[in-house]
Design a protein around this motif. Structure first.
Motif, mmCIF file in Angstrom:
data_model
loop_
_atom_site.group_PDB
_atom_site.id
_atom_site.type_symbol
_atom_site.label_atom_id
_atom_site.label_comp_id
_atom_site.label_asym_id
_atom_site.label_seq_id
_atom_site.Cartn_x
_atom_site.Cartn_y
_atom_site.Cartn_z
ATOM 1 N N PRO A 177 0.823 -1.212 0.000
ATOM 2 C CA PRO A 177 0.000 0.000 0.000
ATOM 3 C C PRO A 177 0.854 1.257 0.000
ATOM 4 N N ASN A 178 0.221 2.356 -0.432
ATOM 5 C CA ASN A 178 0.821 3.696 -0.318
ATOM 6 C C ASN A 178 2.132 3.848 -1.088
ATOM 7 N N ASP A 207 -3.624 -0.954 -1.641
ATOM 8 C CA ASP A 207 -4.422 0.247 -1.414
ATOM 9 C C ASP A 207 -3.587 1.512 -1.562
ATOM 10 N N ASN A 208 -4.272 2.592 -1.960
ATOM 11 C CA ASN A 208 -3.698 3.950 -1.940
ATOM 12 C C ASN A 208 -2.430 4.090 -2.770
ATOM 13 N N ASN A 241 -9.969 -9.628 -2.567
ATOM 14 C CA ASN A 241 -9.234 -8.538 -1.927
ATOM 15 C C ASN A 241 -8.998 -7.437 -2.954
ATOM 16 N N ALA A 243 -8.360 -3.564 -4.201
ATOM 17 C CA ALA A 243 -7.657 -2.370 -3.735
ATOM 18 C C ALA A 243 -8.627 -1.199 -3.662
ATOM 19 N N SER A 244 -8.278 -0.211 -2.846
ATOM 20 C CA SER A 244 -9.087 0.999 -2.749
ATOM 21 C C SER A 244 -8.172 2.198 -2.586
ATOM 22 N N GLY A 245 -8.709 3.366 -2.884
ATOM 23 C CA GLY A 245 -7.972 4.605 -2.680
ATOM 24 C C GLY A 245 -6.910 4.890 -3.722
ATOM 25 N N GLU A 246 -6.987 4.249 -4.873
ATOM 26 C CA GLU A 246 -5.970 4.469 -5.905
ATOM 27 C C GLU A 246 -6.140 5.849 -6.551
#
Length: 255
Positions: A177-178, A207-208, A241, A243-246
């Motif tokens: 992530p991130n 994520d993100n 699963n 991903a979110s916040g991309e």
């Protein structure tokens, strides 16, 4: 007799006062000592935090050995603490790092900054980037791979080409992530000609992830890849699963 009694009381009161004053002094000294110890531990923690971020310098285009990108990633992973990879390859460049085998997956927070190589220029509002380091693959392997433990990593200032032949591999493969991908050429060599990755940037349940960014210097040029330029896929046994916040922002894709 009465005077002796009064003098005795006065003496006791004075003794009690001295005891109270002594206790108060000791209390103040103890508090002062505790504050000094706390400040010392705070300073030591700050020094440990600064010392923990290591810098690894790539000084050769060789696939392996001292000064190579492979060795820098290996050393960063072994350290177990966050770090920065910078480039100082001798000569005029552009410099091509050709990989015969996959690089180790990155397992720590690592910032890979190709713009530290002499002659590099970040993109601006009216001019393109000048990339001086090209990472080139051969065969069905990932280019840079960020494992789940590499949260918060970044890569910028590189040309990433020639990685992967199927939809499971990419020039930049991200499971953490991130992660930020900014200011790169992906699918294009440093001279702007195409050399395809199978997929440019592949986010796998991460994520993100940020590809590009709000300012011109974050702009990637992603072009010439066989399949998608940027894609995000779910992972897990049931592919549940997601991903979110991309964020994919201010890039040139498919140009």
């Amino acid at each position: 007799m009465k005077n002796e009694y009064i003098n005795s009381e006065v003496s006791v009161d004075k003794a009690n006062l001295r005891n109270r004053q002594s206790l108060q002094m000791k209390k103040r000294q103890t508090i002062g000592l505790m504050r000094k110890i706390l400040l010392l531990f705070t300073a030591l923690f700050a020094l440990a935090t600064v010392a923990g971020a290591a810098t690894y310098t790539v000084t050769t285009t060789a696939d392996s050995g001292a000064g190579s990108l492979r060795q820098a990633i290996t050393d960063a992973n072994t350290s177990g603490v966050e770090g920065v990879i910078q480039f100082a390859i001798p000569g005029g460049g552009p410099h091509v790092i050709t990989l015969a085998t996959p690089l180790p997956p990155i397992t720590v927070k690592l910032d890979i900054d190709g713009y530290t190589q002499s002659g590099s220029i970040k993109p601006g509002a009216t001019w393109p980037a000048k990339i001086m380091v090209q990472l080139q693959g051969s065969g069905n392997i990932n280019g840079l791979e960020f494992a789940t433990s590499a949260a918060g990593s970044s890569v910028k200032g590189l040309s990433v080409v020639g990685f992967g032949t199927d939809v499971d591999h990419a020039g930049i493969y991200i499971a953490a992530p991130n992660v930020t991908v900014a200011g790169n050429l992906i699918g294009l060599k440093t001279d702007g000609t195409a050399l395809a990755n199978s997929i440019g940037v592949l986010g796998a349940g991460a994520d993100n992830v940020v590809v590009g960014g709000a300012t011109p210097d974050c702009r990637n040029v992603i072009s010439g890849n066989t399949y998608e330029g940027v894609t995000f896929i779910p992972i897990g046994t049931d592919l549940d699963n997601f991903a979110s916040g991309e964020l994919v922002q201010n890039n040139y894709v498919g140009t």
